[in-house]
Design a protein around this motif. Sequence first.
Motif, short mmCIF file in Angstrom:
data_model
loop_
_atom_site.label_atom_id
_atom_site.label_comp_id
_atom_site.label_asym_id
_atom_site.label_seq_id
_atom_site.Cartn_x
_atom_site.Cartn_y
_atom_site.Cartn_z
N THR A 370 0.84 -1.20 0.00
CA THR A 370 0.00 0.00 0.00
C THR A 370 0.88 1.25 0.00
O THR A 370 1.88 1.32 0.71
N CYS A 386 -3.28 -0.87 -1.74
CA CYS A 386 -4.13 0.33 -1.74
C CYS A 386 -3.33 1.56 -2.16
O CYS A 386 -2.11 1.61 -2.01
N LEU A 398 -10.05 -1.05 5.00
CA LEU A 398 -9.90 -0.84 3.56
C LEU A 398 -9.38 -2.11 2.94
O LEU A 398 -8.30 -2.61 3.29
N THR A 402 -7.89 -0.66 -2.71
CA THR A 402 -8.74 0.51 -2.50
C THR A 402 -7.99 1.77 -2.89
O THR A 402 -6.85 1.99 -2.50
N ARG A 403 -8.66 2.62 -3.65
CA ARG A 403 -8.10 3.91 -4.05
C ARG A 403 -8.92 5.01 -3.39
O ARG A 403 -10.15 5.06 -3.54
N VAL A 404 -8.25 5.89 -2.64
CA VAL A 404 -8.94 6.98 -1.94
C VAL A 404 -8.34 8.31 -2.39
O VAL A 404 -7.11 8.51 -2.32
N VAL A 415 -14.68 -0.66 3.58
CA VAL A 415 -14.55 -0.47 2.13
C VAL A 415 -13.85 -1.71 1.60
O VAL A 415 -12.69 -1.97 1.92
N GLY A 417 -12.85 -2.65 -1.38
CA GLY A 417 -11.79 -2.53 -2.37
C GLY A 417 -12.23 -2.92 -3.76
O GLY A 417 -13.40 -2.81 -4.13
N SER A 418 -11.28 -3.44 -4.53
CA SER A 418 -11.51 -3.68 -5.95
C SER A 418 -10.86 -4.98 -6.39
O SER A 418 -9.86 -5.41 -5.83
N GLY A 438 -13.32 3.36 -6.74
CA GLY A 438 -12.66 3.90 -5.56
C GLY A 438 -13.47 5.01 -4.92
O GLY A 438 -14.65 5.21 -5.24
N LYS A 452 -17.37 -4.28 -3.16
CA LYS A 452 -16.28 -4.25 -4.14
C LYS A 452 -16.66 -3.53 -5.43
O LYS A 452 -17.81 -3.52 -5.86
#
Length: 499
Positions: A370, A386, A398, A402-404, A415, A417-418, A438, A452
């Motif tokens: 991350t 992330c 997270l 995960t993109r924040v 959250v 994630g993806s 995200g 997701k």
Amino acid sequence: MHPSSAAISHFSPDTPMAMQQLSHPTGSLNIRSKLPCYRRRFSSKVLFNVPSTSFITNSYQPEYPASLSPPANQSVAAIVFGDAPHSRLYPLTKRRSDGAIPIAGNYRLIDGVVSNCINSNITKIYALTQKNSTSLNSHIIRAYSGACLANNGFVEMIAAYQSVDDKGWFQGTADAVRRCLGVLEEYPVAEFLVLPGHHLYKMDYQKLIEAHRENNADITLAVSSSMRYKDSSYVNVRVGRENQVVEFRKCQGKTPIQSKDEKSIMVNDDAHDNFQSMGIYVINRVAMIKLLRQYFPKANHFRSDVIPGAISLGMKVQAYKFDGYWEDMRSIESYYHANMESTKTTNMAYNSFYDRDFPLYTLPRYLPPTIVTDAAIRNSIIGDGCILSNCSIKNSILGLRTRVGDKAIIEDSVVMGSDIYQSLIDDSKGTAVTIPIGIGEGSHIRKAIVDKNSRIGKNVMIVNKDNVQEGGNEANGYIITAGIVVILKGAVIEDGNVL
């Protein structure tokens, strides 16, 4: 911030099977899978990066109780169910089964149960799956294919099927086991260990099996008094002083099932109605076959049909009292609180995420670490891979990838994630993606579960501004249950929306 487990690194879906390794906090596990036969059978030896004479064992192996005779890895087969018959986890289960739901950033719910088996030296594990099982089947195959111990151990997936004799799908847990007995009988085990695959707890099953054998029981139920979210669908168990089950209350308003010998059993009044069945059963092989094929050939469920039937027949049904952390994950509320507790270092939380002596195994994905840029993170778990910009994250989970965005705030939320890294540029147009996967810049998320691949736009407020307890709009990508906002998998929340 609690980092994800140090040795957890994950591979992409297209990584060759020969390169896959099972995640473990103390080192990697080499996997060499055999070719599958007519079922999805994966059986091979799994070794740490230690001398080749060692199986899943090293200096961090848990201390087991006195050796069982015969040992569990030769005499016990675990049957793990991927679905929950009375789940209220929708919409998290809209496209996946209960056991496949992500938990604590890097894991799936079923990882906890399979890890309990591995840590308890139970090496014959069958996973029975049916409802929305694609992601769960994929996870089991990729994470545990070859994740076996000595004595020809294995993790085998048995998906629901129809045959000449059985035209329909599995009608319940007992029906599923009955129809799979031909497979389950392949090994001369002494007991079957029946396990829900969506519960979160840490249990050394060897102690449960030891108690079962010492009591010469036909069936032993694991029971608990620590459950917080009780409802009428739970089974209440009345236990005698010798831990024999004398009453089995299926639900409110129904006549309790009582043992034939109840009058002769000394009952501990302090235990009256204080225990709930955990849905965990040790059943002798002979008793299992007689119950499913001879006594109750039409029974669909262990909970409502087989266990009460065994008690009414006068079989010896014992209780094993479990006093550790246990969360059924039956509802969105219980799932949410279990995630929130995983960010804390209290005795009330599930602690196998960080337990080197009783570790949690999962699928390694080999994601990059991350990256955190000017972010403020407090009491949170951040999964692998992330990308966190100038944001604020507090008391949250997270998940992977995960993109924040800048100035986003995430509080008391999960959250997930993806599944992919999405390019921020639309290759077909050469322009920026309007709403990428995200959390967008300036968005604020509080007390929410974001499933997701969700796309949260810029300056979005997901805070349940009207304090709604039940409601929402699934067509617009969200629902609200127990005051928790749940964003559906793959939902798109446009810039500036306020939920």
